[in-house]
Scaffold this motif. Structure first.
Motif, PDB file in Angstrom:
ATOM      1  N   LYS A 147     -38.638   2.594  13.649  1.00 36.60           N
ATOM      2  CA  LYS A 147     -38.033   3.330  14.759  1.00 36.60           C
ATOM      3  C   LYS A 147     -37.370   2.388  15.763  1.00 36.60           C
ATOM      4  O   LYS A 147     -37.833   1.273  16.007  1.00 36.60           O
ATOM      5  CB  LYS A 147     -39.087   4.175  15.478  1.00 36.60           C
ATOM      6  CG  LYS A 147     -39.647   5.304  14.621  1.00 36.60           C
ATOM      7  CD  LYS A 147     -38.576   6.304  14.212  1.00 36.60           C
ATOM      8  CE  LYS A 147     -39.096   7.379  13.298  1.00 36.60           C
ATOM      9  NZ  LYS A 147     -38.032   8.346  12.900  1.00 36.60           N
ATOM     10  N   MET A 148     -36.283   2.872  16.340  1.00 35.45           N
ATOM     11  CA  MET A 148     -35.652   2.204  17.466  1.00 35.45           C
ATOM     12  C   MET A 148     -36.199   2.802  18.763  1.00 35.45           C
ATOM     13  O   MET A 148     -36.456   4.003  18.845  1.00 35.45           O
ATOM     14  CB  MET A 148     -34.133   2.380  17.412  1.00 35.45           C
ATOM     15  CG  MET A 148     -33.455   1.560  16.335  1.00 35.45           C
ATOM     16  SD  MET A 148     -31.651   1.785  16.309  1.00 35.45           S
ATOM     17  CE  MET A 148     -31.540   3.321  15.395  1.00 35.45           C
ATOM     18  N   LEU A 149     -36.341   1.934  19.773  1.00 37.92           N
ATOM     19  CA  LEU A 149     -36.822   2.358  21.083  1.00 37.92           C
ATOM     20  C   LEU A 149     -35.930   1.729  22.143  1.00 37.92           C
ATOM     21  O   LEU A 149     -35.911   0.509  22.312  1.00 37.92           O
ATOM     22  CB  LEU A 149     -38.275   1.922  21.286  1.00 37.92           C
ATOM     23  CG  LEU A 149     -38.877   2.135  22.679  1.00 37.92           C
ATOM     24  CD1 LEU A 149     -38.805   3.592  23.107  1.00 37.92           C
ATOM     25  CD2 LEU A 149     -40.326   1.635  22.721  1.00 37.92           C
ATOM     26  N   ILE A 150     -35.179   2.563  22.829  1.00 38.09           N
ATOM     27  CA  ILE A 150     -34.301   2.111  23.898  1.00 38.09           C
ATOM     28  C   ILE A 150     -35.047   2.187  25.226  1.00 38.09           C
ATOM     29  O   ILE A 150     -35.573   3.243  25.591  1.00 38.09           O
ATOM     30  CB  ILE A 150     -33.032   2.982  23.983  1.00 38.09           C
ATOM     31  CG1 ILE A 150     -32.169   2.825  22.725  1.00 38.09           C
ATOM     32  CG2 ILE A 150     -32.222   2.633  25.230  1.00 38.09           C
ATOM     33  CD1 ILE A 150     -30.976   3.769  22.692  1.00 38.09           C
ATOM     34  N   PHE A 151     -35.097   1.062  25.936  1.00 35.89           N
ATOM     35  CA  PHE A 151     -35.544   1.061  27.321  1.00 35.89           C
ATOM     36  C   PHE A 151     -34.314   0.908  28.206  1.00 35.89           C
ATOM     37  O   PHE A 151     -33.648  -0.131  28.191  1.00 35.89           O
ATOM     38  CB  PHE A 151     -36.520  -0.093  27.598  1.00 35.89           C
ATOM     39  CG  PHE A 151     -37.899   0.120  27.064  1.00 35.89           C
ATOM     40  CD1 PHE A 151     -38.567   1.317  27.273  1.00 35.89           C
ATOM     41  CD2 PHE A 151     -38.551  -0.880  26.355  1.00 35.89           C
ATOM     42  CE1 PHE A 151     -39.858   1.511  26.789  1.00 35.89           C
ATOM     43  CE2 PHE A 151     -39.828  -0.696  25.863  1.00 35.89           C
ATOM     44  CZ  PHE A 151     -40.490   0.506  26.082  1.00 35.89           C
ATOM     45  N   HIS A 152     -33.994   1.939  28.972  1.00 32.36           N
ATOM     46  CA  HIS A 152     -32.883   1.857  29.909  1.00 32.36           C
ATOM     47  C   HIS A 152     -33.315   1.020  31.119  1.00 32.36           C
ATOM     48  O   HIS A 152     -34.393   1.242  31.671  1.00 32.36           O
ATOM     49  CB  HIS A 152     -32.490   3.258  30.387  1.00 32.36           C
ATOM     50  CG  HIS A 152     -31.947   4.138  29.307  1.00 32.36           C
ATOM     51  ND1 HIS A 152     -30.774   3.875  28.649  1.00 32.36           N
ATOM     52  CD2 HIS A 152     -32.419   5.299  28.776  1.00 32.36           C
ATOM     53  CE1 HIS A 152     -30.531   4.828  27.758  1.00 32.36           C
ATOM     54  NE2 HIS A 152     -31.515   5.701  27.814  1.00 32.36           N
TER      55      HIS A 152
END
Length: 279
Positions: free
Chosen positions: A168-173
């Motif tokens: 999985k990809m996890l984007i932290f803005h």
């Protein structure tokens, strides 16, 4: 990651002002495809995988029935985006904003989508998170700690082996700076991420640190490039707890000073592997 680049449209469903993905339409898909193609022409080594960054946990300035200062997008609407993305071979990032909602309780509400669908991933926006109930979304500035975010990384790390889906990809803005060089890392007026260096490094999750600041004023290009150089380029080398950088642009807001071009974006180091567009 890292063989492809993701170009995604952002939105809260039904809210055109937030981004071009406000409704899953064929015209939106065509424009998204064109935007992605512009990056692939410049960098064919990284074929573009298009996607949608969809806010499904929406922040509110009022407590609501649960006292969480946030609400969920209804399941029918989420499923319409899931079906649309599946039909068009798009990635779908479920974007969580939390408000006061307990982090793991909120995540658990959306994990079934990540467990079932290989193309569904996650994004988290700490700008709207108040895990210590010390502010109101849209009114106060937030200050979030690695201990608030690491359980999310840990939960995503278990999914591929257990449910036989890809990593999985996890984007932290990241909208504002972090507190690692500050005297008081927990001062919300000075830092959004208190202790970025303590984010968990787990090779089972593709963590993307995504610069999310908004331009539209004189000198905005220079400011955004500097933020990317510091928050991604510098911190990636300092902390070794995330491997990829992301960058956000705003079609309408930033038109006032001229939207950064794909060439401008790719000229940053390291070149962002996730690029998102809001309005």
């Amino acid at each position: 990651m890292p063989r492809h680049r993701v170009v995604a449209y952002y939105a809260v469903p039904g809210s055109e002002v937030t981004g071009p993905a406000f409704e899953p339409s064929e015209s939106m898909y065509e424009k998204l495809h064109e935007q992605g193609a512009a990056y692939e022409r410049l960098d064919p080594v990284h074929p573009v995988q298009s996607g949608v960054d969809l806010v499904v946990s929406v922040p509110d300035s009022f407590p609501g029935p649960d006292g969480y200062y946030s609400h969920h997008v209804d399941a029918q609407t989420i499923q319409s985006y899931v079906d649309f993305c599946q039909r068009h071979q798009l990635l779908l990032f479920l974007d969580l904003n939390f408000g006061w909602a307990p982090v793991m309780k909120e995540l658990t509400s959306f994990l079934p989508y990540l467990q079932r669908y290989s193309f569904v991933h996650l994004a988290v926006d700490p700008e709207w998170m108040f895990p210590r109930h010390d502010g109101v979304p849209g009114v106060n500035l937030s200050n979030v700690r690695a201990s608030d975010l690491n359980p999310i990384i840990e939960a995503l790390a278990t999914i591929p082996m257990k449910y036989h889906v890809p990593r999985k990809m996890l984007i932290f803005h990241q909208y504002r700076g972090d507190g690692d060089s500050l005297t008081n890392a927990f001062d919300a007026t000075q830092a959004e991420l208190a202790d970025k260096h303590k984010l968990l490094a787990d090779k089972r999750v593709d963590v993307i640190l995504h610069v999310d600041s908004v331009g539209g004023y004189q000198g905005d290009h220079e400011d955004k490039k500097k933020q990317y150089a510091e928050w991604v380029g510098q911190d990636m080398k300092r902390y070794h707890n995330f491997r990829y950088g992301g960058f956000k642009l705003f079609y309408h807001i930033e038109a006032a000073t001229g939207l950064m071009t794909p060439a401008d974006v790719l000229a940053m180091k390291p070149a962002p592997l996730v690029v998102t567009y809001g309005n």
